[in-house]
Design a protein around this motif. Structure first.
Motif, mmCIF file in Angstrom:
data_model
loop_
_atom_site.group_PDB
_atom_site.id
_atom_site.type_symbol
_atom_site.label_atom_id
_atom_site.label_comp_id
_atom_site.label_asym_id
_atom_site.label_seq_id
_atom_site.Cartn_x
_atom_site.Cartn_y
_atom_site.Cartn_z
ATOM 1 N N VAL A 1 65.952 47.575 38.596
ATOM 2 C CA VAL A 1 66.257 46.708 37.460
ATOM 3 C C VAL A 1 66.486 47.542 36.191
ATOM 4 O O VAL A 1 65.817 48.553 35.967
ATOM 5 N N ALA A 2 67.424 47.087 35.358
ATOM 6 C CA ALA A 2 67.716 47.802 34.114
ATOM 7 C C ALA A 2 66.820 47.372 32.963
ATOM 8 O O ALA A 2 66.509 48.180 32.082
ATOM 9 N N ARG A 3 66.390 46.104 32.961
ATOM 10 C CA ARG A 3 65.634 45.574 31.819
ATOM 11 C C ARG A 3 64.681 44.500 32.304
ATOM 12 O O ARG A 3 65.064 43.630 33.097
ATOM 13 N N LEU A 4 63.443 44.543 31.818
ATOM 14 C CA LEU A 4 62.433 43.536 32.142
ATOM 15 C C LEU A 4 62.128 42.747 30.876
ATOM 16 O O LEU A 4 61.772 43.328 29.840
ATOM 17 N N VAL A 5 62.265 41.426 30.956
ATOM 18 C CA VAL A 5 62.079 40.557 29.794
ATOM 19 C C VAL A 5 60.977 39.538 30.083
ATOM 20 O O VAL A 5 61.173 38.640 30.910
ATOM 21 N N PRO A 6 59.799 39.634 29.445
ATOM 22 C CA PRO A 6 58.777 38.599 29.594
ATOM 23 C C PRO A 6 59.215 37.339 28.838
ATOM 24 O O PRO A 6 59.607 37.409 27.670
ATOM 25 N N VAL A 7 59.165 36.193 29.525
ATOM 26 C CA VAL A 7 59.646 34.937 28.953
ATOM 27 C C VAL A 7 58.503 33.915 28.927
ATOM 28 O O VAL A 7 57.891 33.636 29.962
ATOM 29 N N LEU A 8 58.252 33.364 27.748
ATOM 30 C CA LEU A 8 57.171 32.395 27.574
ATOM 31 C C LEU A 8 57.717 30.981 27.782
ATOM 32 O O LEU A 8 58.620 30.547 27.067
ATOM 33 N N THR A 9 57.162 30.274 28.765
ATOM 34 C CA THR A 9 57.562 28.909 29.073
ATOM 35 C C THR A 9 56.394 27.963 28.785
ATOM 36 O O THR A 9 55.287 28.401 28.461
ATOM 37 N N ARG A 10 56.619 26.673 28.924
ATOM 38 C CA ARG A 10 55.567 25.702 28.621
ATOM 39 C C ARG A 10 54.388 25.808 29.579
ATOM 40 O O ARG A 10 53.259 25.485 29.215
ATOM 41 N N ARG A 11 54.641 26.229 30.793
ATOM 42 C CA ARG A 11 53.558 26.313 31.776
ATOM 43 C C ARG A 11 53.067 27.746 31.984
ATOM 44 O O ARG A 11 52.283 27.998 32.898
ATOM 45 N N THR A 12 53.510 28.657 31.149
ATOM 46 C CA THR A 12 53.038 30.036 31.255
ATOM 47 C C THR A 12 51.540 30.081 30.965
ATOM 48 O O THR A 12 51.074 29.537 29.954
ATOM 49 N N MET A 13 50.788 30.716 31.843
ATOM 50 C CA MET A 13 49.334 30.782 31.703
ATOM 51 C C MET A 13 48.887 31.955 30.831
ATOM 52 O O MET A 13 47.759 31.992 30.350
ATOM 53 N N VAL A 14 49.755 32.933 30.652
ATOM 54 C CA VAL A 14 49.414 34.144 29.901
ATOM 55 C C VAL A 14 50.383 34.265 28.734
ATOM 56 O O VAL A 14 51.598 34.285 28.925
ATOM 57 N N ASP A 15 49.852 34.322 27.502
ATOM 58 C CA ASP A 15 50.737 34.428 26.340
ATOM 59 C C ASP A 15 50.583 35.746 25.589
ATOM 60 O O ASP A 15 51.237 35.977 24.583
ATOM 61 N N ARG A 16 49.693 36.625 26.079
ATOM 62 C CA ARG A 16 49.533 37.940 25.466
ATOM 63 C C ARG A 16 49.651 39.000 26.557
ATOM 64 O O ARG A 16 49.013 38.910 27.598
ATOM 65 N N LEU A 17 50.488 39.995 26.287
ATOM 66 C CA LEU A 17 50.728 41.048 27.264
ATOM 67 C C LEU A 17 50.436 42.405 26.665
ATOM 68 O O LEU A 17 50.704 42.637 25.485
ATOM 69 N N ASN A 18 49.908 43.291 27.485
ATOM 70 C CA ASN A 18 49.746 44.688 27.101
ATOM 71 C C ASN A 18 51.007 45.424 27.527
ATOM 72 O O ASN A 18 51.135 45.878 28.664
ATOM 73 N N LEU A 19 51.958 45.517 26.602
ATOM 74 C CA LEU A 19 53.242 46.129 26.941
ATOM 75 C C LEU A 19 53.101 47.612 27.255
ATOM 76 O O LEU A 19 53.850 48.147 28.080
ATOM 77 N N ASP A 20 52.155 48.282 26.587
ATOM 78 C CA ASP A 20 51.948 49.702 26.875
ATOM 79 C C ASP A 20 51.517 49.890 28.324
ATOM 80 O O ASP A 20 51.956 50.841 28.993
ATOM 81 N N ARG A 21 50.655 48.998 28.813
ATOM 82 C CA ARG A 21 50.206 49.106 30.202
ATOM 83 C C ARG A 21 51.351 48.836 31.167
ATOM 84 O O ARG A 21 51.517 49.535 32.175
ATOM 85 N N LEU A 22 52.176 47.823 30.855
ATOM 86 C CA LEU A 22 53.306 47.518 31.726
ATOM 87 C C LEU A 22 54.291 48.688 31.777
ATOM 88 O O LEU A 22 54.801 49.040 32.848
ATOM 89 N N ARG A 23 54.549 49.277 30.619
ATOM 90 C CA ARG A 23 55.480 50.422 30.595
ATOM 91 C C ARG A 23 54.902 51.591 31.381
ATOM 92 O O ARG A 23 55.625 52.290 32.092
ATOM 93 N N ALA A 24 53.586 51.804 31.286
ATOM 94 C CA ALA A 24 52.956 52.885 32.044
ATOM 95 C C ALA A 24 53.131 52.662 33.548
ATOM 96 O O ALA A 24 53.369 53.614 34.303
#
Length: 247
Positions: free
Chosen positions: A112-135
């Motif tokens: 994949v070229a790009r990963l995009v976190p998308v917040l929806t009405r039923r999303t259970m998680v609204d805070r992400l540790n982007l540094d951890r995901l990038r690692a």
């Protein structure tokens, strides 16, 4: 005549570095990466290390100076040009820690070229540790041989994502109410694309209508079984890569 051993060996460690690489440069490695090379890989003077910076391909580094907690590598030659990255975005509703980490890792491994976190009405998680995901994505790139680390976008609400959707990029979305078979739909569409995967509870009716209203949106089905969101993401990306000829 015995065969000449490959150089550098396949067992050579690979590291992603933030520093732009070029032939003749020297690179000081510190911290966790130095610990990995010195304590885990037992790197000694003259040993090779494969390096990539996400932009200029893969390079050969040779250990020139070894310290107790750091080492210096001489960048001697380019081994490979940067890979041609398929123009695919993966847009996903964030999942709980562990599952979203796994998804980020597999997105990188699958190309994949790009990963995009998308917040929806039923999303259970609204805070992400982007540094951890990038690692996690960097580690996956080091292990799978990629020379480009996927871009990680800031989380965005679904409505905002759809409002600014770029012309000419097909939006495949996993439609649990029924869609075209994924492989068939993806073979029919050419060029830049994105895959949108909703949360475990799926998109609500208004969200699904808004997605369908986007020019270029295509609902797809992912088989007869109910898939977890992370499984659906990996499956959909795999099908797209196969249809695009990446596999």
């Amino acid at each position: 005549m015995p065969a000449t051993p490959a150089w550098p060996p396949q067992s050579t460690p690979r590291l992603f570095v933030e520093t732009p690489l070029r032939e003749g440069a020297q690179l000081r490695v510190e911290g966790a990466q130095a610990h990995y090379l010195l304590s885990v890989m037992r790197t000694k003077p003259g040993d090779p290390v494969k390096l990539f910076d996400g932009e200029s391909g893969e390079w050969l580094g040779i250990a020139a100076a070894i310290g107790k907690r750091d080492l210096v590598l001489d960048v001697t030659a380019r081994l490979r040009e940067r890979e041609a990255v398929p123009d695919l975005w993966l847009c996903v509703a964030p999942l709980k820690k562990g599952r979203i980490d796994w998804m980020a890792e597999k997105a990188c491994e699958l190309g994949v070229a790009r990963l995009v976190p998308v917040l929806t009405r039923r999303t259970m998680v609204d805070r992400l540790n982007l540094d951890r995901l990038r690692a996690h994505m960097i580690e996956a790139a080091e292990q799978c041989g990629r020379t480009a680390v996927p871009e990680l976008a800031e989380p965005v609400k679904l409505a905002a994502l759809l409002k600014q959707w770029p012309d000419g990029r097909t939006l495949f979305f996993a439609d649990e109410t029924g869609g075209a078979p994924a492989l068939e739909a993806m073979r029919a569409a050419k060029g830049a694309a994105a895959i949108l995967i909703g949360p475990e509870g799926g998109f609500d009716t208004e969200e699904r209508d808004a997605i369908r209203a986007v020019t270029g949106a295509v609902g797809i089905g992912l088989g007869p079984r109910i898939l977890r969101a992370d499984t659906a993401a990996a499956a959909a990306v795999s099908v797209w890569m196969a249809a695009a000829g990446d596999w």
